[in-house]
Enzyme design. Structure first.
Site, PDB file in Angstrom:
ATOM      1  CG  ASP A   8      -2.124  -0.554   1.226  1.00 54.96           C
ATOM      2  OD1 ASP A   8      -2.458  -1.032   0.144  1.00 54.96           O
ATOM      3  OD2 ASP A   8      -2.849  -0.522   2.236  1.00 54.96           O
TER       4      ASP A   8
ATOM      5  CE  LYS B 258      -5.658   6.787   1.765  1.00 51.93           C
ATOM      6  NZ  LYS B 258      -5.355   8.071   2.372  1.00 51.93           N
TER       7      LYS B 258
ATOM      8  CG  MET C 120      -9.027   7.314   6.539  1.00 56.20           C
ATOM      9  SD  MET C 120      -9.955   5.973   5.792  1.00 56.20           S
ATOM     10  CE  MET C 120     -10.600   5.146   7.236  1.00 56.20           C
TER      11      MET C 120
END
Ligand code: SAH
Length: 504
Positions: free
Chosen positions: A37, A59, A174
């Site tokens: 990732d 991502k 996030m």
């Protein structure tokens, strides 16, 4: 048909490469294929076998996105070839990692898998900012939430009313794009405007930054400080500045620019972080070994003729031992001789290769090394080999020759200037975000100021620290007043000298 391979879903940890689990690192070493990732630190790929296939999957945002499907297919495809696959995911694979979709695909395809946990960002970010998420005195519970669902009302499974009344620590992942909305919703549902909030960006990396403010003011403070994702938002009493366990560290809140070569910067940055500071890495030079040259290779065949070997930098020791390893040799090439190191850093590097320096001067400069070695040992007619940078001055060899030694000077490396993007450092200096510039050699000083304007630094509040007299001289020639000189001419000595300023 091949026998099917296995997929390991491995947590890479929150940022710093050394925060992966031992099991995770072991699996990286054996993998045939590593699919990683954006948030997994690419430095972890150093564990990979040379033959391993490395696939970066960037991502992706949004459920069912084509990219997630592609990743799922990729995992199945590689495992179907019989390969051992490591799916390396930032933090812990099971925390906001969309692992469910990958596991379903594997299960459907009948592929064996295993999940290897990792240190999740919430825990690492909080602790590296001095925040304890649960403590019996102020928070007996903690909740991890995604900040993405604050937008579109319909799909949100977050109960804001309940959350606003939550008696514990709330951690958002996030959340940066929706921070304002999140704060508004919590306040509207009854959470006190003054509730402490900490936002930690790029946690555990050298670029880690923390801002703290009340719930009402946190969005503005983040904008002011240009805090960008990835970041963790901690809300609740645990985030109170009064409970900050990092306060006691000497460089707390200080931003220090480091200008050595990239490899040495890594160690230097770790020292600054351990003292609570924020290092900004700006590699100015790179080390170029000269151990393939004829002169070096010829000299190597005659090592047994020397009485003394002298190392004047840790880089010299590293380069030399790399060369020995490549040539199938080891520390025994020094067997008959004595070894001098310019200082503790060089001696420590030699020690890593199993060599204990016979002599280190009390002051770590070439001049003192020469003077003190002459006083320590009879060098008359002794053969000495200097294993140094090509750019080192003649002072040491001259001193030793005067004392009657037969001195050979064989450069084992040189340094070349490295170009960076100077924009971010210039911007930080302009914004008053840099406290110190540190310099550890004349060549890195020159290379730095070829990229960063002298006038900019001179007209700012930035302070300058120098490792020793030769570097200070270079800084003076460029027109700078050096604010701090290291007493001991090592990276540790440099930091100790800066620390002294704050302890006055
Ligand atoms: N599986 C990951 C989380 C993935 S979601 C884990 O367990 O940590 C991505 C979010 O994680 C980012 O938006 C940010 O909120 C957080 N994050 C990941 N790495 C981070 C870091 N080094 N510093 C701060 N937050 C980080």
């Amino acid at each position: 048909m091949n026998e099917k391979g296995k997929v390991y879903l491995v947590g890479a940890g929150p940022g710093s490469a050394d925060l992966i689990t031992v099991r995770g690192a072991e699996l990286l070493k054996t993998a045939d294929c590593i699919i990683y990732d954006k948030l997994a630190n690419p430095a972890l790929l150093k564990f990979a076998r040379p033959a391993a296939e490395l696939i970066h999957v960037p991502k992706r945002i949004g459920p069912g996105s084509a990219t997630q499907d592609q990743i799922n297919n990729l995992l199945v495809e590689k495992a179907n070839l019989g390969l051992t696959v490591v799916r390396l995911k930032g933090g812990d694979p099971g925390i906001f990692g969309r692992i469910g979709e990958e596991l379903s695909a594997l299960k459907e395809a009948g592929i064996d898998f295993e999940i290897v946990p990792g240190v999740t960002a919430a825990v690492a970010a909080a602790e590296s900012a001095g925040i304890i998420l649960t403590d019996r005195d102020y928070s007996s519970q903690v909740v991890f939430i995604t900040g993405r669902e604050a937008q579109g009302k319909q799909k949100s499974s977050i109960n804001w009313e309940l959350l606003a009344k939550f008696q514990g620590t709330i951690v958002f992942y996030m959340a940066m794009e929706n921070l304002e909305l999140i704060a508004e919703r919590l306040i509207k549902n009854g959470m006190a405007e003054g509730t402490p909030v900490a936002v930690i960006a790029e946690a555990t990396l050298p670029s880690q930054r923390t801002v703290r403010a009340s719930l009402k003011q946190i969005t503005e403070k983040c904008e002011e400080n240009k805090i960008a994702p990835p970041a963790i938002v901690v809300i609740g009493a645990a985030a109170d500045e009064k409970l900050n366990w990092l306060v006691g560290k000497p460089f707390f809140g200080k931003t220090i620019v480091i200008t050595r070569d990239a490899e040495s910067n890594v160690d230097f940055a770790a020292k600054i972080i351990s003292k609570g500071g924020n290092p900004v890495e700006f590699a100015t030079i790179k080390i170029e070994p000269l151990t393939q040259t004829n002169i070096f290779l010829q000299t190597l065949t005659k090592f047994s003729e020397y009485d003394w070997f002298i190392f004047t930098s840790a880089n010299g020791a590293s380069v030399l031992f790399d060369a020995l390893q490549q040539l199938g040799k080891d520390a025994r090439v020094f067997a008959s001789a004595k070894i001098a190191a310019i200082g503790s850093e060089t001696a420590a590097k030699l020690q890593q290769f199993g060599i204990k320096a016979d002599f280190t001067p009390s002051v770590f400069t070439s001049k003192e090394l020469g003077k003190q070695l002459i006083a320590y040992a009879n060098l008359k007619a002794k053969k000495i080999l200097l294993l140094r940078s090509q750019l080192a001055s003649d002072e040491l060899s001259e001193l030793l020759s005067i004392a009657g030694a037969e001195v050979d000077n064989v450069p084992v490396y040189t340094t070349a200037a490295v170009k960076n993007d100077p924009g971010p450092v210039i911007e930080k200096i302009k914004n008053g975000e840099i406290d110190w510039l540190t310099f550890t050699s004349p060549s890195s000083t020159r290379a730095f100021f070829e990229q960063i304007p002298v006038e900019l630094v001179n007209s700012s509040s930035v302070k300058i620290a120098s490792i020793g007299p030769v570097t200070s001289e270079q800084l003076k020639n460029l027109g700078f007043e050096v604010n701090v000189h290291a007493d001991e001419h090592t990276a540790d000595g440099l930091l100790a000298a800066i620390e002294k300023i704050y302890n006055l």
